[in-house]
Design a protein around this motif. Structure first.
Motif, PDB file in Angstrom:
ATOM      1  N   VAL A   1      25.662  10.435  -7.495  1.00 46.93           N
ATOM      2  CA  VAL A   1      25.858  10.062  -6.089  1.00 46.93           C
ATOM      3  C   VAL A   1      25.576  11.252  -5.172  1.00 46.93           C
ATOM      4  CG1 VAL A   1      27.492   9.180  -4.399  1.00 46.93           C
ATOM      5  CG2 VAL A   1      27.565   8.372  -6.759  1.00 46.93           C
TER       6      VAL A   1
ATOM      7  N   ARG B   1      41.987   6.140  -3.500  1.00 50.48           N
ATOM      8  CA  ARG B   1      41.425   5.326  -2.436  1.00 50.48           C
ATOM      9  C   ARG B   1      39.935   5.099  -2.639  1.00 50.48           C
ATOM     10  NH1 ARG B   1      44.409   9.963   0.604  1.00 50.48           N
ATOM     11  NH2 ARG B   1      46.479   9.089   0.611  1.00 50.48           N
ATOM     12  N   ALA B   2      39.478   3.969  -2.229  1.00 53.53           N
ATOM     13  CA  ALA B   2      38.056   3.686  -2.315  1.00 53.53           C
ATOM     14  C   ALA B   2      37.678   2.730  -1.213  1.00 53.53           C
ATOM     15  CB  ALA B   2      37.732   3.070  -3.659  1.00 53.53           C
ATOM     16  N   GLY B   3      36.463   2.752  -0.807  1.00 55.11           N
ATOM     17  CA  GLY B   3      36.007   1.837   0.221  1.00 55.11           C
ATOM     18  C   GLY B   3      34.504   1.758   0.155  1.00 55.11           C
ATOM     19  N   PRO B   4      33.926   0.761   0.754  1.00 53.65           N
ATOM     20  CA  PRO B   4      32.498   0.538   0.595  1.00 53.65           C
ATOM     21  C   PRO B   4      31.657   1.694   1.103  1.00 53.65           C
ATOM     22  CG  PRO B   4      33.433  -0.860   2.307  1.00 53.65           C
ATOM     23  CD  PRO B   4      34.563  -0.223   1.598  1.00 53.65           C
ATOM     24  N   ALA B   5      32.019   2.231   2.260  1.00 55.99           N
ATOM     25  CA  ALA B   5      31.190   3.297   2.814  1.00 55.99           C
ATOM     26  C   ALA B   5      31.800   4.655   2.556  1.00 55.99           C
ATOM     27  CB  ALA B   5      31.027   3.080   4.312  1.00 55.99           C
ATOM     28  N   ARG B   6      32.807   4.670   1.667  1.00 50.96           N
ATOM     29  CA  ARG B   6      33.537   5.926   1.515  1.00 50.96           C
ATOM     30  C   ARG B   6      33.562   6.387   0.082  1.00 50.96           C
ATOM     31  NH1 ARG B   6      37.776   2.028   3.743  1.00 50.96           N
ATOM     32  NH2 ARG B   6      37.117   1.879   5.892  1.00 50.96           N
ATOM     33  N   VAL B   7      32.811   5.704  -0.711  1.00 51.95           N
ATOM     34  CA  VAL B   7      32.940   5.975  -2.133  1.00 51.95           C
ATOM     35  C   VAL B   7      32.669   7.425  -2.443  1.00 51.95           C
ATOM     36  CG1 VAL B   7      31.944   5.461  -4.361  1.00 51.95           C
ATOM     37  CG2 VAL B   7      32.356   3.635  -2.724  1.00 51.95           C
ATOM     38  N   THR B   8      31.568   7.911  -1.953  1.00 52.98           N
ATOM     39  CA  THR B   8      31.247   9.283  -2.327  1.00 52.98           C
ATOM     40  C   THR B   8      31.931  10.295  -1.433  1.00 52.98           C
ATOM     41  OG1 THR B   8      29.283   9.053  -1.020  1.00 52.98           O
ATOM     42  CG2 THR B   8      29.051   8.784  -3.393  1.00 52.98           C
ATOM     43  N   ALA B   9      32.599   9.800  -0.410  1.00 56.01           N
ATOM     44  CA  ALA B   9      33.353  10.741   0.413  1.00 56.01           C
ATOM     45  C   ALA B   9      34.387  11.460  -0.433  1.00 56.01           C
ATOM     46  CB  ALA B   9      34.022  10.004   1.556  1.00 56.01           C
ATOM     47  N   ALA B  10      34.941  10.706  -1.373  1.00 58.34           N
ATOM     48  CA  ALA B  10      35.932  11.327  -2.266  1.00 58.34           C
ATOM     49  C   ALA B  10      35.287  12.432  -3.081  1.00 58.34           C
ATOM     50  CB  ALA B  10      36.518  10.273  -3.190  1.00 58.34           C
ATOM     51  N   ILE B  11      34.045  12.178  -3.457  1.00 57.51           N
ATOM     52  CA  ILE B  11      33.351  13.185  -4.255  1.00 57.51           C
ATOM     53  C   ILE B  11      33.038  14.405  -3.403  1.00 57.51           C
ATOM     54  CG2 ILE B  11      31.291  13.592  -5.629  1.00 57.51           C
ATOM     55  CD1 ILE B  11      31.257  10.410  -5.734  1.00 57.51           C
ATOM     56  N   VAL B  12      32.651  14.112  -2.175  1.00 58.24           N
ATOM     57  CA  VAL B  12      32.333  15.224  -1.290  1.00 58.24           C
ATOM     58  C   VAL B  12      33.576  16.071  -1.066  1.00 58.24           C
ATOM     59  CG1 VAL B  12      31.522  15.857   0.993  1.00 58.24           C
ATOM     60  CG2 VAL B  12      30.484  13.948  -0.205  1.00 58.24           C
TER      61      VAL B  12
ATOM     62  N   PRO C   1      40.669   6.342   4.457  1.00 58.73           N
ATOM     63  CA  PRO C   1      40.435   7.414   3.486  1.00 58.73           C
ATOM     64  C   PRO C   1      39.057   8.057   3.612  1.00 58.73           C
ATOM     65  CG  PRO C   1      40.596   5.258   2.412  1.00 58.73           C
ATOM     66  CD  PRO C   1      40.997   5.061   3.819  1.00 58.73           C
ATOM     67  N   GLY C   2      38.059   7.269   3.993  1.00 60.79           N
ATOM     68  CA  GLY C   2      36.721   7.836   4.123  1.00 60.79           C
ATOM     69  C   GLY C   2      36.680   8.910   5.192  1.00 60.79           C
TER      70      GLY C   2
END
Lengths: 825, 220
Positions: B169, B9-20, B122-123
């Motif tokens: 990021v 999943r990816a999204g504009p304001a959630r990109v690094t949420a996955a990393i977090v 997802p974010g």
């Protein structure tokens, strides 16, 4: 019938009998040589190779299925486990077994995306619009967003919303995106990319694994190295999976169930069913045949020898296929073997007339029998070969293989029967007389002759009624009707469909071209049309890589539109407004510098190759394939169902976009269309071939009519009976009516041959009837044995062939004597 | 067959949420009793019996996009295993609630309550998961993805992504646990270039009865 062939062959047999040992020795050596040649034949187990290559639609479906391994991938469900820890441990163990000791058998295992890799993918996705938005964004959408924020109030509200987002719980990393795209120009693009997962129902990623919504099951996709139809390798793969499950159970520390669907499982079960059926029906057929032989033929020690012509025919056919084809369908050779069993008719005719001559104390009964049966045997053999040639004309490679094998085997059987087998037959008198096998038929014919008008009337009525039903014959368009998978497997597939989505409700929309860029261009045309269909509710979800990788033409057009849109004036105005309004929401004066910089640039073009191989191999790689004809790009579409209504959009879509839609249902419909077309053309061809052979053999119009009319009516009756009983014509049995038409020529020719003889006509007719009864009983027994088959495809062949041959025999027994009876004294 | 390959999943304001999310991971590669192992054991033990946590938070954002440091305050409540409320009271009002795999959110600029499935956001899903992970002490995933060091006399852990791209990021995540190991005192998310988010938790109460409506939002 003028018969010059019989005496010539009889003379040859006489000479061979005088050098019997040499002739038999030569035959034995020739058989050995042919068997050696036959070992060079390789067998193709790929089901798709059975399909015709000359039909564009079928070719397209087969190409898509092959390129994207739709038939080969095994779906595995592991569970249920109460804890996520157990599930993760089980999947890790399962995967390790497959990738470790299973490496020689398994080429790829997909069980999810590790967390860190997931983060890298997310970054790579985010990096795409950061670098290449001008190539990716649709100009009309960019213009619409800009026009939305022409008004200060709207822009102010947007900036307030961005401030909230930056302070929210899920704000990590949002700053980068907001600074480069405060107006949300990337939004529509991200929305489309997120749709990539829209076709996956019930699945989610947890701790890097694909888990069900209740988090009790995990899904793995396994790509074996061998094709699904490779049964031998498939057995090894299934053993490996069972071993992997055991270890996964140990790792989970709790009972673990494995449900397998797709790939080898179904093929193995089908192959097992076919193998069992082949042995079982062959044994039943052989037993019935020997029983009939034992009842009819006085020299029982000769009965086992009846197998020799068939064995030689099989060896000869295999050798011819090795020389002519090199490789042939395993399915075709299987069916060919069954059909070859029907060639025992010729042996029955030889034995029958041999024993008749022996009874009449003919000095050379075997030679005389050859003289008697040579012409009708060769004529019938040629007619059957003619109908096999019609099979070859169907365009189905499997049917072509079947035709070559069956024709060659038939030729070998007939040759052995007429030239070699008579050398094995003694000249002495039989220990007991030959029973009057033709008596029941004789009685039946007499009855018909006494009630000619009623018989004719009945035949006409039957033809009209059954003809009307024949027009309503139904074709099987459900591929599962030909499937012998076990109840357990089907339940497993249903379970997987319920949990992870029904694969049969998923369409592969394939864009193809000579190059990848050409395929992407077709994909670009298809994607907006699919989006429209989704918005209209015609399909449920669309998962395409078109947003990630447009074709080079589309990218160039978008960049040109981007340049035209961002005039200096527009940029300066927006910069001023963002600076003025942003200050109200804590944004610094330089907050949106990254955005303003990108509006002055074209960005980088997107490279499909680079995405597929380096940046996003998990997402883009599986959607691109290459084969000898070029490149293919697949879009996955979740349908509204699996029926015809769910595919109502396909025709117009394919015409408009040039992309091809492959679904199980669509494939089945294409096959049915082809079956209908080919059934008619092959039937017509078979009729012409048989007619030509009958005309050249029988020569007199009355004999020809007496032979062809029953065959034609028998065909109409059989199709009518099949329609009446609800039997459906399918992709396997569809040419059997053509075949039974050709096989029935055998009976009509032998029966007509009795009437055609001038001397001792009554006795010849009775003898011919006896031979026909004996041979037709063994043939019908062989066909009836197929009714004991477990596999629905073989059972279907049994039904169609049994009904077809019975109807043809009935028509022959009723009509042929009526048309020829004034030949009797 | 590619049809069941779920993309990440990816999204504009959630990109690094996955990393977090991935950053909840601690390296447990070493089998010996390292300071990190000791910390994990203490966190697990401390948080094991805690059913609910509630309190106030103060968030400080120092971002390049802002011309000043932005402070926000609010309340939070967690009920294990899957309920969360995160309410910002100032400088704006917003509420996020999660109950199982569903959620709702409202803020004064949006004005309408948005209800959603976590799978569709997802974010938020990732952010919520990280909160639950931190508040339950389940740090055992994705071994080896981060360099973890124990700080502040063994009461804090600092996570640095091993992957360079991820570090671009999210440079570092620091979590400070309370002395009794039953809750978290503060979290710091440090981004490349010095941008950072600090969240300090105050007035935390454990195992208090939380009304059901805590995890609901009514239409306003």
């Amino acid at each position: 019938m003028e018969d010059r062939l019989g005496p010539s062959l009889a003379a040859l047999v006489r000479r061979l009998r005088s050098r019997r040992l040499a002739a038999l020795g030569f035959t034995a050596l020739a058989t050995l040589a042919l068997a050696l040649v036959g070992t060079r034949l390789s067998l193709d187990e790929d089901l798709l190779s059975f399909l015709p290559g000359d039909d564009p639609e079928i070719r397209g479906h087969a190409r898509a299925l092959r390129a994207f391994k739709a038939l080969d991938t095994i779906r595995i469900d592991l569970g249920p486990l109460d804890s996520e820890d157990q599930l993760v441990a089980a999947v890790a163990s399962f995967e390790a077994t497959l990738l470790g000791e299973g490496a020689p058998l398994v080429s790829h295992v997909f069980a999810g995306v590790p967390d860190l890799r997931g983060a890298e993918i997310a970054l790579a996705i985010a990096d795409l619009p950061a670098r290449s938005l001008p190539s990716l964004a649709r100009p009309e959408e960019v213009a619409a967003i800009l026009s939305k924020y022409d008004d200060d109030a709207a822009l102010d509200e947007r900036l307030a919303s961005l401030f909230v987002t930056l302070n929210g719980l899920d704000s990590a990393g949002a700053q980068t995106v907001i600074r480069r795209d405060p107006l949300g120009l990337e939004g529509p693009w991200f929305g489309r990319v997120q749709e990539l997962q829209a076709v996956v129902e019930g699945a989610r990623l947890e701790r890097g694994r694909i888990v069900s919504s209740d988090r009790k099951h995990a899904l793995l996709l396994v790509e074996p190295r061998a094709r699904a139809s490779d049964i031998e390798e498939g057995e090894k793969v299934m053993t490996l999976l069972a071993r992997a499950r055991e270890r996964a159970e140990g790792a989970a520390g709790s009972p673990l169930r494995m449900v397998v669907a797709g790939g080898h499982q179904g093929h193995i079960e089908n192959a097992r069913a076919i193998k069992f059926d082949a042995w079982f029906t062959s044994l039943v057929s052989l037993a019935a045949m020997f029983l009939v032989y034992a009842a009819i033929f006085p020299r029982r020690w000769l009965i086992p020898l009846t197998a020799l012509p068939l064995v030689f025919g099989g060896v000869f056919g295999t050798a011819v296929c090795a020389l002519l084809l090199g490789k042939m369908s395993k399915i075709a050779i299987g069916f060919g073997g069954i059909l070859l069993g029907l060639a025992d008719d010729f042996i029955v005719h030889l034995y029958y007339f041999y024993e008749l001559r022996s009874r009449d104390e003919h000095p050379e009964p075997a030679v005389s029998a050859v003289e008697r049966i040579a012409l009708p045997t060769l004529a019938a053999g040629t007619s059957i070969a003619g109908s096999f040639v019609a099979l070859a004309a169907s365009g189905f490679p499997g049917q072509r293989d079947l035709a070559v094998f069956a024709t060659a085997s038939l030729a070998g059987t007939v040759g052995f029967c007429l030239l070699v087998h008579p050398l094995l037959l003694p000249s002495g008198k039989a220990p007991r007389p030959l029973p009057r096998a033709g008596a029941p038929l004789r009685a039946f014919v007499s009855f018909v002759e006494r009630h000619t008008r009623a018989a004719v009337l009945l035949a006409v009525v039957a033809t009209l009624v059954l003809g009307a039903f024949a027009a309503r014959i139904r074709f099987e368009d459900d591929p599962r009707a030909l499937d012998a998978r076990s109840k357990k497997t089907l339940e497993g597939e249903d379970e997987l469909s319920a949990r992870w989505g029904d694969p049969s409700a998923l369409a592969l929309v394939v864009a193809s071209g000579a190059s990848l860029d050409e395929a992407l261009a077709v994909n670009d045309r298809a994607y907006p049309r699919l989006e429209k269909l989704r918005d209209e509710g015609a399909v449920r979800a669309v998962s395409s890589i078109a947003p990630l990788v447009p074709s080079s033409t589309v990218q160039a057009a978008r960049r040109a539109a981007w340049r035209a849109l961002w005039t200096e004036e527009r940029r300066a105005s927006l910069a001023a407004r963002l600076g003025r309004l942003g200050g109200r929401h804590h944004f610094s004066a330089r907050a949106f510098e990254p955005f303003l910089e990108r509006t002055a640039s074209d960005g980088d073009p997107v490279s499909a190759e680079s995405l597929a191989t380096a940046a996003l191999p998990e997402l883009v790689g599986p959607r691109i394939a290459r084969d000898g004809a070029g490149a293919l790009v697949v879009t996955l579409v979740r349908l509204r169902g699996t029926d015809d209504d769910a595919l109502s959009w396909v025709g117009a879509f394919e015409r408009e976009t040039g992309a091809a839609v492959t679904t199980g249902r669509g494939f089945a419909r294409a096959l049915v269309r082809l079956v209908k077309e080919r059934l008619l053309s092959c039937g017509a061809l078979a009729f012409v071939a048989v007619l030509a052979i009958l005309v050249s053999t029988l020569r007199r119009w009355r004999l020809v009519l007496a032979a062809t009319l029953p065959l034609a009516l028998g065909l109409v009756w059989s199709v009518g009976l099949l329609a009446l009983t609800g039997t459906r014509i399918d992709a396997v049995n569809f040419l059997i009516p053509v075949l039974t038409f050709g096989l029935s020529v055998d009976y009509v020719l032998f029966l007509a041959s009795g009437y055609g003889r001038s001397s001792g006509a009554s006795d010849e007719v009775e003898q011919a009837q006896g031979a026909v009864v004996a041979s037709s009983v063994t043939t019908l027994a062989g066909m009836a044995s197929l009714l004991l088959a477990r596999h629905p495809a073989i059972f279907g062949v049994g039904v169609v062939s049994f009904v077809g041959t019975s109807a043809s025999l009935l028509a022959i027994f009723v009509l042929t004597p009526l048309l020829l009876r004034d030949r009797e004294p | 067959m590619p049809e069941l390959r779920p993309p990440v999943r990816a999204g504009p304001a959630r990109v690094t949420a996955a990393i977090v999310a991935a950053a909840v991971v601690l390296s447990t590669a070493r089998a010996d009793e390292s300071p990190l192992d000791a910390l994990i054991a203490k966190v697990k033990k401390g948080m094991a019996g805690v059913k609910t946590t509630r309190g106030r938070f103060k968030q400080t954002k120092k971002l390049a996009a802002f011309d000043d440091t932005v402070e926000s305050k609010g309340t939070f409540a967690i009920e294990r295993p899957g309920k969360l409320r995160w309410e910002i009271e100032s400088p704006f009002k917003s509420v996020l609630v999660i109950a199982g795999d569903k959620g709702a959110r409202w803020n004064e600029t949006r004005k309408k309550v948005e209800r959603f499935a976590l799978a569709d956001k997802p974010g938020i899903d990732v952010a919520v998961k990280q909160m639950f992970s931190w508040y339950s002490g389940t740090f055992d995933e994705a071994k080896g993805s981060f360099d973890a060091t124990v700080e502040k006399e063994g009461r804090a852990v600092s996570l640095v992504p091993k992957n360079e791209k991820v570090r671009e990021v999210m440079a570092r995540i620091s979590i400070v646990f309370s002395p009794d190991w039953k809750t978290i005192e503060s979290i710091a998310l440090v981004e490349k270039g010095g941008d950072r988010t600090d969240i300090a938790f105050e007035g935390v109460e454990l195992d208090k009865e939380l009304p059901a409506k805590t995890f609901e939002i009514e239409e306003k």
